[in-house]
Design a protein around this motif. Sequence first.
Motif, mmCIF file in Angstrom:
data_model
loop_
_atom_site.group_PDB
_atom_site.id
_atom_site.type_symbol
_atom_site.label_atom_id
_atom_site.label_comp_id
_atom_site.label_asym_id
_atom_site.label_seq_id
_atom_site.Cartn_x
_atom_site.Cartn_y
_atom_site.Cartn_z
ATOM 1 N N GLY A 121 0.806 -1.388 -0.004
ATOM 2 C CA GLY A 121 -0.121 -0.147 0.288
ATOM 3 C C GLY A 121 0.816 1.237 -0.333
ATOM 4 N N LYS A 122 1.980 1.271 -0.129
ATOM 5 C CA LYS A 122 3.039 2.489 -0.739
ATOM 6 C C LYS A 122 3.431 2.769 -1.983
ATOM 7 N N ASP A 123 4.169 3.921 -2.578
ATOM 8 C CA ASP A 123 4.179 4.335 -3.998
ATOM 9 C C ASP A 123 5.277 4.309 -4.185
ATOM 10 N N ARG A 124 5.368 3.677 -5.157
ATOM 11 C CA ARG A 124 6.245 3.309 -5.954
ATOM 12 C C ARG A 124 7.905 4.066 -5.349
ATOM 13 N N ALA A 125 7.350 4.956 -5.398
ATOM 14 C CA ALA A 125 8.812 6.371 -5.673
ATOM 15 C C ALA A 125 9.276 6.167 -4.129
ATOM 16 N N THR A 126 8.094 5.791 -2.809
ATOM 17 C CA THR A 126 8.869 5.705 -1.831
ATOM 18 C C THR A 126 9.978 4.503 -1.626
ATOM 19 N N VAL A 127 8.338 3.209 -2.225
ATOM 20 C CA VAL A 127 9.795 1.970 -2.245
ATOM 21 C C VAL A 127 10.100 1.826 -2.918
ATOM 22 N N GLY A 128 11.230 2.360 -3.796
ATOM 23 C CA GLY A 128 12.565 2.793 -4.444
ATOM 24 C C GLY A 128 13.567 3.937 -3.576
ATOM 25 N N ASN A 129 12.715 5.102 -3.063
ATOM 26 C CA ASN A 129 13.670 5.819 -1.700
ATOM 27 C C ASN A 129 14.118 5.373 -0.419
ATOM 28 N N PHE A 130 12.668 3.858 -0.315
ATOM 29 C CA PHE A 130 13.896 2.813 1.087
ATOM 30 C C PHE A 130 15.207 2.005 0.467
ATOM 31 N N ILE A 131 14.876 1.828 -0.435
ATOM 32 C CA ILE A 131 15.863 1.016 -0.482
ATOM 33 C C ILE A 131 16.977 1.521 -0.763
ATOM 34 N N ARG A 132 17.297 2.705 -1.358
ATOM 35 C CA ARG A 132 18.549 4.116 -1.444
ATOM 36 C C ARG A 132 18.989 3.712 -0.573
ATOM 37 N N LEU A 133 18.102 3.585 0.547
ATOM 38 C CA LEU A 133 18.924 4.651 2.046
ATOM 39 C C LEU A 133 20.150 3.751 2.148
ATOM 40 N N LEU A 134 19.691 1.975 1.481
ATOM 41 C CA LEU A 134 20.739 0.864 2.384
ATOM 42 C C LEU A 134 22.217 1.749 2.055
ATOM 43 N N ARG A 135 21.607 2.646 0.054
ATOM 44 C CA ARG A 135 23.441 3.268 0.244
ATOM 45 C C ARG A 135 24.300 4.125 0.489
ATOM 46 N N LEU A 136 23.667 5.205 1.609
ATOM 47 C CA LEU A 136 24.015 5.616 2.170
ATOM 48 C C LEU A 136 25.024 5.335 3.856
ATOM 49 N N PRO A 137 26.045 5.948 4.072
ATOM 50 C CA PRO A 137 27.291 5.457 5.053
ATOM 51 C C PRO A 137 26.397 4.834 6.556
ATOM 52 N N GLU A 138 27.241 4.024 6.436
ATOM 53 C CA GLU A 138 26.789 3.361 8.264
ATOM 54 C C GLU A 138 26.438 4.534 9.253
ATOM 55 N N PHE A 139 27.474 5.732 9.355
ATOM 56 C CA PHE A 139 26.735 6.474 10.297
ATOM 57 C C PHE A 139 25.471 7.791 9.986
ATOM 58 N N VAL A 140 25.079 7.426 9.132
ATOM 59 C CA VAL A 140 23.945 8.013 8.022
ATOM 60 C C VAL A 140 22.870 7.066 8.792
ATOM 61 N N GLN A 141 22.717 5.485 7.956
ATOM 62 C CA GLN A 141 21.950 4.808 8.454
ATOM 63 C C GLN A 141 21.358 4.935 10.340
ATOM 64 N N LYS A 142 22.483 5.055 10.925
ATOM 65 C CA LYS A 142 22.980 4.643 12.692
ATOM 66 C C LYS A 142 22.107 6.284 12.719
ATOM 67 N N LYS A 143 22.129 7.228 11.992
ATOM 68 C CA LYS A 143 21.320 8.449 12.285
ATOM 69 C C LYS A 143 19.865 7.962 12.481
ATOM 70 N N VAL A 144 19.445 7.314 11.701
ATOM 71 C CA VAL A 144 17.599 7.847 10.403
ATOM 72 C C VAL A 144 17.341 6.363 11.429
ATOM 73 N N GLU A 145 18.204 5.763 11.632
ATOM 74 C CA GLU A 145 17.382 4.003 12.964
ATOM 75 C C GLU A 145 17.008 4.719 14.421
ATOM 76 N N SER A 146 18.026 5.677 15.246
ATOM 77 C CA SER A 146 17.718 6.263 15.914
ATOM 78 C C SER A 146 16.994 7.492 16.512
ATOM 79 N N GLY A 147 16.320 7.716 15.442
ATOM 80 C CA GLY A 147 15.262 8.853 15.052
ATOM 81 C C GLY A 147 15.878 9.853 14.886
ATOM 82 N N GLU A 148 17.575 10.211 14.787
ATOM 83 C CA GLU A 148 17.841 11.516 14.646
ATOM 84 C C GLU A 148 17.608 12.184 13.696
ATOM 85 N N LEU A 149 17.463 11.065 12.669
ATOM 86 C CA LEU A 149 17.436 11.780 11.102
ATOM 87 C C LEU A 149 16.320 11.117 10.973
#
Length: 300
Positions: A166-194
């Motif tokens: 039930g999500k938008d296709r472009a949103t799905v693509g963006n979620f997957i591309r988040l995994l290309r971000l550096p580990e530091f950025v991913q951890k900040k997203v996981e923690s909710g800081e970003l």
Amino acid sequence: MPTATHDPKRRALGKGLESLLPSRPAVVPQIAATAVEVLGKPIDLPLDSIERNPYQTRTHFDETQLDELAQSISATGVVQPIVVKKIGEDRYQLITGERRWLASRKAGEKTIPAVIRSANDEQTLEMTIVENLQRADLNPIEQGKAFERLSREFKLTQEQMAYRTGKDRATVGNFIRLLRLPEFVQKKVESGELSFGHARAMLALEGDAATSAAQKILALNLSVRQTENYVQGLINPESKPKPEQKKDVQPEDPNVREAQDQLQRKLGLKVRIEDKHGKGKVVIEYANVEDFDAIIAALG
């Protein structure tokens, strides 16, 4: 002299993404239904007879929320049964409902209401991922990993995953591309800081540039909109004239600028529109095959 407001050529550029990415009729993908059989009505099963789901994609469970759920279960019981499958004599494996299972253990309960279903490992994995993706509290990185796993293990396209969850296709693509971000950025997203919006804005950056940008965004507590402007300044430094050049530089057409910004936000890639009197070109930069596939999918 006609202005951008009255010039029909300029106005066409200001129609937004619809003028550049034509809409397509919705296609309902042909996805095989998950063959699961409800074996009975909810029954109470001993908590100790149930094993954790090995295909669980969630990695973070908020302890405060678990404590609150445990208190609620102590007072009123489990409102929605969990779903399990039988794996042996009096042994079961979770399919969905891990938070309720964990909270029941915290509450000191001995049993939990459960529905038993017949499902193989592949069906269990798919049901777990889809159920988690439909939850509002899954963080963006967990969602990206879940979508990536659906793509890798079930060969689903982004359009099929969007339809299934039930999500938008472009949103799905963006979620997957988040995994290309550096580990530091991913951890900040996981923690909710970003937020997801912050991370999406940084998709146009790579490696150390993304890490440095994230550090500055956190230090200055930038909003998503401010982050978008900041990132655009990093990838298009020539668009910011030096003070002594301001008198000689013509202001950029606002319609062109808005179309360019919309495209960059939509694709998560660097986009440049070169326009002269209603004619020009759109340049989209990509770093790998996944980016190229996202462009092709967006263009139909």
